[in-house]
Write a protein that holds these residues in place. Structure first.
Motif, mmCIF file in Angstrom:
data_model
loop_
_atom_site.group_PDB
_atom_site.id
_atom_site.type_symbol
_atom_site.label_atom_id
_atom_site.label_comp_id
_atom_site.label_asym_id
_atom_site.label_seq_id
_atom_site.Cartn_x
_atom_site.Cartn_y
_atom_site.Cartn_z
ATOM 1 N N PHE A 87 9.526 -20.047 -8.501
ATOM 2 C CA PHE A 87 8.749 -18.829 -8.325
ATOM 3 C C PHE A 87 9.654 -17.600 -8.354
ATOM 4 C CE2 PHE A 87 6.100 -22.125 -6.573
ATOM 5 C CZ PHE A 87 4.851 -21.798 -7.081
ATOM 6 N N ALA A 88 9.190 -16.559 -9.055
ATOM 7 C CA ALA A 88 9.925 -15.305 -9.173
ATOM 8 C C ALA A 88 9.073 -14.180 -8.606
ATOM 9 C CB ALA A 88 10.255 -15.025 -10.630
ATOM 10 N N LEU A 89 9.647 -13.386 -7.729
ATOM 11 C CA LEU A 89 8.917 -12.327 -7.025
ATOM 12 C C LEU A 89 9.266 -10.953 -7.601
ATOM 13 C CD1 LEU A 89 7.114 -11.329 -4.662
ATOM 14 C CD2 LEU A 89 9.207 -11.275 -3.260
ATOM 15 N N ARG A 90 8.230 -10.176 -7.848
ATOM 16 C CA ARG A 90 8.395 -8.776 -8.243
ATOM 17 C C ARG A 90 7.635 -7.940 -7.223
ATOM 18 N NH1 ARG A 90 5.597 -5.138 -11.880
ATOM 19 N NH2 ARG A 90 7.038 -3.623 -12.798
ATOM 20 N N ALA A 91 8.346 -7.143 -6.457
ATOM 21 C CA ALA A 91 7.743 -6.359 -5.383
ATOM 22 C C ALA A 91 7.684 -4.884 -5.777
ATOM 23 C CB ALA A 91 8.517 -6.535 -4.092
ATOM 24 N N ARG A 92 6.577 -4.219 -5.436
ATOM 25 C CA ARG A 92 6.389 -2.814 -5.782
ATOM 26 C C ARG A 92 5.901 -2.054 -4.561
ATOM 27 N NH1 ARG A 92 2.080 -2.218 -8.825
ATOM 28 N NH2 ARG A 92 2.731 -0.171 -9.636
ATOM 29 N N LEU A 93 6.473 -0.858 -4.384
ATOM 30 C CA LEU A 93 6.032 0.059 -3.335
ATOM 31 C C LEU A 93 5.649 1.370 -4.011
ATOM 32 C CD1 LEU A 93 5.527 0.841 -0.423
ATOM 33 C CD2 LEU A 93 7.961 1.419 -0.210
ATOM 34 N N ALA A 103 0.842 -1.192 0.000
ATOM 35 C CA ALA A 103 0.000 0.000 0.000
ATOM 36 C C ALA A 103 0.877 1.242 0.000
ATOM 37 C CB ALA A 103 -0.908 -0.009 1.225
ATOM 38 N N PRO A 104 0.471 2.287 -0.745
ATOM 39 C CA PRO A 104 1.243 3.530 -0.711
ATOM 40 C C PRO A 104 1.400 4.027 0.727
ATOM 41 C CG PRO A 104 -0.417 3.603 -2.442
ATOM 42 C CD PRO A 104 -0.693 2.372 -1.642
ATOM 43 N N GLY A 105 2.574 4.469 1.040
ATOM 44 C CA GLY A 105 2.834 4.961 2.386
ATOM 45 C C GLY A 105 3.457 3.929 3.307
ATOM 46 N N THR A 106 3.623 2.701 2.844
ATOM 47 C CA THR A 106 4.268 1.669 3.653
ATOM 48 C C THR A 106 5.733 2.054 3.889
ATOM 49 O OG1 THR A 106 2.842 -0.036 2.728
ATOM 50 C CG2 THR A 106 4.865 -0.764 3.786
ATOM 51 N N ALA A 107 6.211 1.883 5.104
ATOM 52 C CA ALA A 107 7.597 2.237 5.437
ATOM 53 C C ALA A 107 8.566 1.435 4.581
ATOM 54 C CB ALA A 107 7.852 1.993 6.917
ATOM 55 N N ARG A 108 9.567 2.147 4.005
ATOM 56 C CA ARG A 108 10.506 1.491 3.109
ATOM 57 C C ARG A 108 11.287 0.388 3.812
ATOM 58 N NH1 ARG A 108 11.447 0.110 -1.900
ATOM 59 N NH2 ARG A 108 10.661 2.171 -2.544
ATOM 60 N N ASN A 109 11.771 0.634 5.024
ATOM 61 C CA ASN A 109 12.564 -0.396 5.698
ATOM 62 C C ASN A 109 11.756 -1.648 6.013
ATOM 63 O OD1 ASN A 109 10.995 0.870 7.591
ATOM 64 N ND2 ASN A 109 12.567 0.914 9.201
ATOM 65 N N LYS A 110 10.503 -1.454 6.373
ATOM 66 C CA LYS A 110 9.635 -2.620 6.616
ATOM 67 C C LYS A 110 9.387 -3.379 5.319
ATOM 68 C CE LYS A 110 5.221 -3.938 8.695
ATOM 69 N NZ LYS A 110 3.979 -3.436 9.360
ATOM 70 N N PHE A 111 9.134 -2.643 4.237
ATOM 71 C CA PHE A 111 8.906 -3.247 2.942
ATOM 72 C C PHE A 111 10.100 -4.088 2.516
ATOM 73 C CE2 PHE A 111 9.403 -2.951 -1.695
ATOM 74 C CZ PHE A 111 8.227 -3.555 -2.125
ATOM 75 N N ASP A 112 11.297 -3.504 2.641
ATOM 76 C CA ASP A 112 12.504 -4.228 2.240
ATOM 77 C C ASP A 112 12.713 -5.487 3.079
ATOM 78 O OD1 ASP A 112 12.957 -2.312 0.339
ATOM 79 O OD2 ASP A 112 14.377 -1.159 1.567
ATOM 80 N N HIS A 113 12.450 -5.373 4.375
ATOM 81 C CA HIS A 113 12.651 -6.518 5.267
ATOM 82 C C HIS A 113 11.700 -7.661 4.916
ATOM 83 C CE1 HIS A 113 13.255 -8.863 8.910
ATOM 84 N NE2 HIS A 113 11.944 -8.807 9.140
ATOM 85 N N VAL A 114 10.421 -7.353 4.733
ATOM 86 C CA VAL A 114 9.426 -8.391 4.440
ATOM 87 C C VAL A 114 9.700 -9.022 3.083
ATOM 88 C CG1 VAL A 114 6.983 -8.807 3.972
ATOM 89 C CG2 VAL A 114 7.652 -7.390 5.921
ATOM 90 N N VAL A 115 9.999 -8.195 2.079
ATOM 91 C CA VAL A 115 10.241 -8.712 0.728
ATOM 92 C C VAL A 115 11.497 -9.579 0.717
ATOM 93 C CG1 VAL A 115 10.861 -8.071 -1.635
ATOM 94 C CG2 VAL A 115 9.014 -6.859 -0.440
ATOM 95 N N GLY A 116 12.530 -9.162 1.434
ATOM 96 C CA GLY A 116 13.758 -9.957 1.477
ATOM 97 C C GLY A 116 13.525 -11.332 2.084
ATOM 98 N N GLU A 117 12.784 -11.382 3.170
ATOM 99 C CA GLU A 117 12.502 -12.676 3.789
ATOM 100 C C GLU A 117 11.652 -13.555 2.870
ATOM 101 O OE1 GLU A 117 10.741 -12.082 7.601
ATOM 102 O OE2 GLU A 117 12.692 -11.965 8.601
ATOM 103 N N LEU A 118 10.706 -12.952 2.180
ATOM 104 C CA LEU A 118 9.850 -13.728 1.289
ATOM 105 C C LEU A 118 10.659 -14.294 0.125
ATOM 106 C CD1 LEU A 118 7.083 -14.764 0.394
ATOM 107 C CD2 LEU A 118 6.663 -12.542 -0.696
ATOM 108 N N GLU A 119 11.555 -13.498 -0.453
ATOM 109 C CA GLU A 119 12.374 -13.983 -1.573
ATOM 110 C C GLU A 119 13.203 -15.195 -1.176
ATOM 111 O OE1 GLU A 119 14.543 -10.517 -2.708
ATOM 112 O OE2 GLU A 119 13.159 -10.026 -4.350
ATOM 113 N N ASN A 120 13.719 -15.187 0.034
ATOM 114 C CA ASN A 120 14.539 -16.300 0.501
ATOM 115 C C ASN A 120 13.705 -17.531 0.838
ATOM 116 O OD1 ASN A 120 16.974 -14.869 0.310
ATOM 117 N ND2 ASN A 120 16.689 -13.943 2.348
#
Length: 639
Positions: free
Chosen positions: A335-341, A312-329
């Motif tokens: 499966f290939a992940l494309r994340a958007r903020l 969602a727009p306004g999501t904290a960048r550091n939280k976004f990066d942390h969650v996406v990084g864990e999901l990719e691993n």
């Protein structure tokens, strides 16, 4: 001397003759006794105690009734083994045998891509050539293997109807087997989808003759989902599956459990289909939903092995990066992940937008921005082709500078809108949103598959489509029980009255007939018996005839209102089965009634509740009665 000598000789010869006669008589009696006793003993040892033996000189006469012709012959053979067979006189009878039971007539019909095969035994009275001709018409150019045998016995009751219905059913089922007996048909078939299965079952049940016992086993294979899609969204309205696909029942349970954990409703739907890109699909989905739940809002979309996670727009960048990084691993291979903020949008800026709305009445309005006149003409023509040329209103304006893929996004939006009963679709440069109601339980999956395939990888879209059972062309139809219950509610308000001593429906009841007709038009091909009853005044024969005429009048009134009555029957019961005391005027009025009762095609009993015109006065119901024979006798009467 000479006379005395001659007399002596005569007396001697006379005495000798008498002695010879006595000896001969004794010998005959001895032979008779021995023959009779010997034959009787021999028959008794063989268990033929039913046979009587009588000796007369050298003749031995057998009398009695043998159970079968074979036993009679055995008795003669046994007697012939004791005395000379020429001496045995056959006066035996044979017990009359019951007529040979007719054979069990049955036919097995198999249809597949190779053609039609028919094997079984049919009565000689069945028009075999006509049957073969019908199967030939069904098979077309395919082969028809006719392996039928005939037997010269009368056709059992219900045989012709069962065979005719089986041929009709096979004509509608390209891959099926039908087993036919008198009054019974069993059909095993494969349909293309769950919707097709429901439609075919409904169609066959309606077409079945009233007394036919129909057994259906129609399998619906899993649909092929291409691409294999899933979309889960969390916004201000809560968490939900916009589309859900699974490859197994276990995967479906795991995915729905992950959605419930993230806040989705317990009754969320998920389609089990073919085409999954990996056996670890459920694991990838559940991990992605958990990651989105941790972010708090946004959407995650699957198109085969491609995953698009949009925060969602306004999501904290550091939280976004942390969650996406864990999901990719954590994601399984493939499966290939494309994340958007997305960046927060300026609420005062008005992005380019195109919208189309579909009203419950089927009217479509096209509004917003289009890139040129050619696209406006194309969108209008496409909408008219989809929804009807007289139902489309265009109020879109031409604006320059729209994205290059605007035309494709507008057309796919209109195609998605056609999957709804009513709703709206909105197109912007970054997303496509569709919302509304549908009668297709699989609409979410179908729309998601359409958008994922047409918009391309990473495209953002929102689906808020709700399945409404009442809009479903199959599930939304009222059940026979619901139809009869609705008629019952109508009759509580207005009774079907007749002119005194007549079968003419009173003018005051015509409105009630109109209401009943509207219900029966929606119910379609209802196996219904219209029953007529009278009070006990007057002669029983007259009451029976009057009740018959009145029930037929009701049936004719329904026909006049364009109700399909092919599955209806009318029958008069006269003064039978009163529901109130005929000694009072109120009781007689209650007994003068019309009832509507369901007839089950797959059972020998009417098991539905009866709706009574007299419910308005008495509130009584009538117990279940045995099934009718489908005749058109029926009626109601009064004095």
């Amino acid at each position: 001397m000479r006379l005395s000598a001659l007399l002596s000789i005569i007396l001697t010869f006379t005495a000798a003759a008498v002695i010879a006669l006595v000896a001969a008589s004794f010998s005959v009696e001895l032979i008779e006794d021995n023959s009779e006793i010997g034959v009787r003993d021999a028959l008794d040892r063989q268990g033929m105690t039913w046979a009587e033996v009588q000796a007369d000189g050298l003749k031995v006469t057998l009398t009695g009734t043998a159970p079968t012709e074979a036993v009679r012959f055995s008795a003669l053979t046994t007697a012939g083994s004791v005395v000379d067979a020429a001496r045995v006189i056959d006066q035996l009878d044979v017990q009359a045998q019951a007529d040979i039971a007719p054979p069990r007539f049955s036919v097995e019909i198999l249809r597949n891509d190779s053609g039609i095969s028919i094997i079984g035994l049919i009565p000689a009275s069945t028009d075999r050539e006509a049957v073969a001709e019908r199967f030939g018409a069904v098979a077309g150019k395919a082969r028809v293997a006719d392996l039928l045998e005939t037997a010269d016995y009368p056709a059992p009751g219900g045989w012709d109807d069962a065979l005719a219905f089986a041929i009709t059913a096979i004509a509608q089922l390209p891959r099926a087997k039908a087993s036919v007996e008198a009054n019974r048909v069993s059909i095993t078939a494969i349909s293309d989808s769950a919707t097709a299965k429901a439609q075919m079952e409904n169609k066959l049940k309606k077409a079945a003759p009233p007394r036919l016992r129909l057994t259906l086993d129609i399998a619906a294979p899993r649909p092929v989902i291409t691409p294999f899609t899933l979309r889960f969204e969390i916004d201000d309205e809560g968490a939900r599956f916009d589309a859900c696909s699974a490859d197994t029942e276990a995967a479906r349970r795991r995915i729905l459990a992950a959605g419930n954990e993230a806040g989705a409703a317990e009754d969320s739907r998920c389609t089990i289909g073919l085409g999954v890109p990996s056996p670890r699909w459920a694991e990838a989905v559940s991990r992605s939903i958990a990651a989105l739940s941790e972010l708090g809002a946004g959407s995650v979309s699957f198109a085969d092995a491609d995953i698009t996670l949009t925060a969602a727009p306004g999501t904290a960048r550091n939280k976004f990066d942390h969650v996406v990084g864990e999901l990719e691993n954590a994601l399984p291979e493939v499966f290939a992940l494309r994340a958007r903020l997305p960046e927060a949008e300026d609420p005062d800026a008005g992005p380019p937008e195109f919208s189309a709305t579909l009203s419950p009445e089927g009217q479509v309005q096209l509004r917003g921005r289009l890139s040129d006149a050619a696209l406006r003409d194309l969108a209008e023509s496409y909408a008219k082709a989809r929804f009807g040329s007289d139902k489309v209103y265009t109020a879109a304006r031409i604006v320059e500078g729209l994205p290059a893929d605007w035309s494709a996004r507008v057309l796919v939006a209109l195609e998605a809108l056609s999957s709804l009963a009513h709703g709206a679709v909105t197109v912007t440069p970054t997303t496509l949103s569709i919302a509304g109601d549908t009668g297709n339980a699989e609409a979410n999956t179908e729309i998601s598959t359409l958008l994922a395939g047409r918009l391309g990888e990473g495209s953002d879209y929102n689906i808020d489509v709700t399945y409404r059972k009442k809009l479903d062309p199959i599930a939304g139809l009222p059940t026979p029980e619901e139809c009869v219950a609705e008629i019952g509610e109508i009759l509580k308000v207005g009774k079907i009255n007749f002119e005194p001593g007549s079968a003419t429906i009173d003018a005051s009841a015509l409105g009630t007939m109109d209401d009943i007709a509207e219900i029966l038009k929606r119910c379609s091909d209802l196996p219904l018996e219209i029953q007529g009853y009278t009070d006990s005044q007057g002669r029983e024969e007259m009451n029976l005839a009057l009740s018959q005429s009145r029930a037929e009048s009701v049936l004719n009134e329904l026909r006049a209102r364009r109700v399909l009555t092919g599955s209806f029957a009318a029958r008069g019961y006269g003064e039978a089965e009163p529901i109130a005391d005929n000694k009072t005027e109120a009781g007689r009025e209650a007994n003068r009634r019309i009832e509507f009762r369901l007839i089950r095609p797959d059972s020998d009993e009417q098991v539905s509740e009866t709706t009574l015109e007299s419910n308005a006065e008495t509130g009584d119901t009538v117990p279940t009665e045995s099934e009718t024979d489908g005749s058109t006798e029926e009626g109601s009467g009064d004095e």
